[in-house]
Design an enzyme around this catalytic site. Structure first.
Site, mmCIF file in Angstrom:
data_model
loop_
_atom_site.group_PDB
_atom_site.id
_atom_site.type_symbol
_atom_site.label_atom_id
_atom_site.label_comp_id
_atom_site.label_asym_id
_atom_site.label_seq_id
_atom_site.Cartn_x
_atom_site.Cartn_y
_atom_site.Cartn_z
ATOM 1 N N GLU A 120 -2.638 -8.924 3.411
ATOM 2 C CA GLU A 120 -3.014 -9.411 4.751
ATOM 3 C C GLU A 120 -4.524 -9.358 4.979
ATOM 4 O O GLU A 120 -5.020 -9.895 5.964
ATOM 5 C CB GLU A 120 -2.258 -8.627 5.832
ATOM 6 C CG GLU A 120 -2.751 -7.203 6.097
ATOM 7 C CD GLU A 120 -2.294 -6.150 5.107
ATOM 8 O OE1 GLU A 120 -1.746 -6.518 4.035
ATOM 9 O OE2 GLU A 120 -2.482 -4.945 5.395
ATOM 10 N N HIS A 179 -3.959 -4.939 -0.080
ATOM 11 C CA HIS A 179 -3.568 -5.455 1.233
ATOM 12 C C HIS A 179 -3.587 -6.984 1.222
ATOM 13 O O HIS A 179 -4.646 -7.577 1.428
ATOM 14 C CB HIS A 179 -4.510 -4.922 2.309
ATOM 15 C CG HIS A 179 -4.293 -3.470 2.582
ATOM 16 N ND1 HIS A 179 -3.338 -3.013 3.467
ATOM 17 C CD2 HIS A 179 -4.859 -2.375 2.043
ATOM 18 C CE1 HIS A 179 -3.340 -1.701 3.466
ATOM 19 N NE2 HIS A 179 -4.258 -1.279 2.617
ATOM 20 N N CYS A 222 0.840 -1.201 0.000
ATOM 21 C CA CYS A 222 0.000 0.000 0.000
ATOM 22 C C CYS A 222 0.877 1.253 0.000
ATOM 23 O O CYS A 222 1.644 1.455 -0.929
ATOM 24 C CB CYS A 222 -0.991 -0.046 1.166
ATOM 25 S SG CYS A 222 -2.359 1.119 0.948
#
Lengths: 254, 212
Positions: free
Chosen positions: B187, B185, B82
């Site tokens: 994650e 993202h 990001c």
């Protein structure tokens, strides 16, 4: 390329367990451990998970912070938490515990500046404004507080627009007339919201069939559908919903 | 000894979720603001949410810029996520603009106002350099979770590893030898995101065994 329409399982939690209130105040049933359920919805293809803490006061929420921390270790989709947020510090503690977004409802109506402050400090994309609305006999919708117990006299669409202009990143709008009925979303409400604000709207309240979900994401113009009982009861999985939507040409993540 | 992955803590966003995701795929990553930890790592992750200028300022305040550059030019793997990806470029135009780390050619510019900003949600990632090890097991276009208003522009074509269309077609994954950037993202991107972090872990292990 339009973003995928989102299917968001919602877990109402109280004293560390998931509960789903039907019609807000009539009977409840226990649907399990929030973290296990959230991980299951991640595996099924849920696009986010919303936890709504329905405990009465902030002091009762340490169990919820613990749930968030555990969920963040096991669930790898965005996590939204709401319930009892009346101060910037509440937003901060939820984010620190592992939430990606924080939903504010009553706290924002009582102190609208909380939206501006939270958006400035944490970024608009972390702030979801949740609004419970009920149809007025004379037309339009009215904002209700405290989980639907307290009428405010505030016009629902006006408040939605104000929340957007103050910096909300998303709106999560529940039709209290539809919630728990399984008779479908309030399509008129969600269309009106989509035409009014330039941020994503998560439609909530009324999902009883997969077609209801498809309807609110197409004709209803909602960006996301919040779904609770038809998933918790095991009637459908998130993947069932995604398959149904994909077959109807709705862009979804599979 | 296991490969050391250090998540650089420069006070820009939720680092714990990145650490949790690495843990879920079998890598114990360490969160550290310490320049020495960065220099002694086998692979570093530069995560981050927020404004470009703030990000560079925080890196400078913590004396992290030179260690990151030294680490990267030594050939060890760097993963920017990001804002962390955007900082890898030469320049970011957010809030008046300013220089980035300059590890990759290009800059971060605002996405067009013809679309809702920030882009928040799941969008399609289309690998154009599917042979890169970061995409192992992910050769088809897939949805990933984005949350940003700025994106890479003027990137060297050879460095564009995947693209995404939102207002304009932008590089959503860049890769130049040991330097990798991911705009979304991983994650928070469920199975496909965890696969990319697994792949980065493997890249770090491989690099560690060849560099030693």
């Amino acid at each position: 390329m339009p973003l995928a329409r989102r299917i968001i399982p919602c877990l109402d939690i109280k004293n560390g367990r998931v509960v789903k209130n039907v019609n807000f105040h009539h009977g409840t049933w226990d649907a399990g451990d929030p973290v296990e359920l959230a991980a299951m919805y991640d595996r099924q293809g849920g696009d986010e998970v919303v936890f709504l803490d329905i405990n009465a006061s902030w002091e009762q929420r340490s169990a919820t912070l613990d749930i968030l921390t555990r969920a963040a270790e096991q669930v790898f989709i965005p996590l939204t938490i709401g319930g009892g947020v009346t101060a910037v510090e509440h937003v901060r503690s939820y984010l620190r515990a592992g939430a990606d977004k924080v939903s504010i409802n009553t706290g924002a109506v009582k102190d609208p500046d909380l939206i501006n402050q939270s958006a400035e400090i944490f970024g608009s994309s972390t702030i979801v404004i949740a609004i419970d609305m009920k149809r007025r006999p004379t037309g339009g919708w009215e904002v209700y507080l405290q989980g639907g117990r307290t009428p405010t006299g505030i016009d629902g669409l006006k408040w939605a627009e104000e929340a957007w202009r103050r910096g909300a990143g998303e709106l999560l709008v529940t039709s209290m007339d539809a919630d728990g009925t399984r008779n479908g979303y309030d399509m008129e409400l969600h269309q009106a919201l989509a035409n009014l604000v330039d941020i994503p709207v998560i439609a909530s309240g009324g999902a009883g069939t997969l077609d209801h979900i498809a309807e609110v994401l197409t004709t209803g113009k909602a960006d996301a559908a919040l779904v609770a009982s038809i998933f918790h009861s095991g009637q459908y999985t998130v993947d069932d919903a995604k398959q149904y939507l994909a077959a109807k040409g709705v862009p979804v993540r599979r | 000894m296991a490969a050391r992955i250090v998540i650089v803590d420069y006070d820009m966003g939720n680092l714990q979720s990145v650490r949790n995701a690495f843990k879920a795929v079998g890598y114990q990553a360490e969160i550290s603001p310490d320049p020495a930890s960065v220099l002694h790592a086998d692979g570093i992750v530069l995560p981050g949410m927020g404004a470009f200028g703030n990000g560079m300022r925080k890196l400078a305040e913590r004396d992290l810029i030179d260690p990151i550059l030294e680490f990267a030019t030594g050939g060890r793997p760097v993963l920017g996520i990001c804002l962390g990806m955007q900082l890898l470029f030469e320049y970011g135009e957010e809030y008046g603009g300013g220089p980035g780390l300059g590890l990759l050619t290009g800059r971060a510019t605002r996405l067009p106002d013809t679309v809702k900003l920030p882009q928040i949600g799941w969008n399609l990632v289309e690998p154009v350099a599917a042979a890169h090890p970061i995409f192992e097991g992910l050769d088809q276009p897939y949805y990933a979770y984005f949350d940003h208003s700025y994106a890479a522009a003027d990137v060297a074509p050879a460095d564009v590893a995947a693209v995404t269309d939102y207002g304009r077609v932008f590089p959503s994954v860049v890769a130049r030898r040991n330097i990798i950037g991911i705009q979304f993202h991983p994650e928070k991107s469920s199975r496909v995101g965890l696969q990319m972090l697994t792949n980065f872990g493997r890249i770090v292990c491989h690099s560690r065994s060849t560099l030693r």
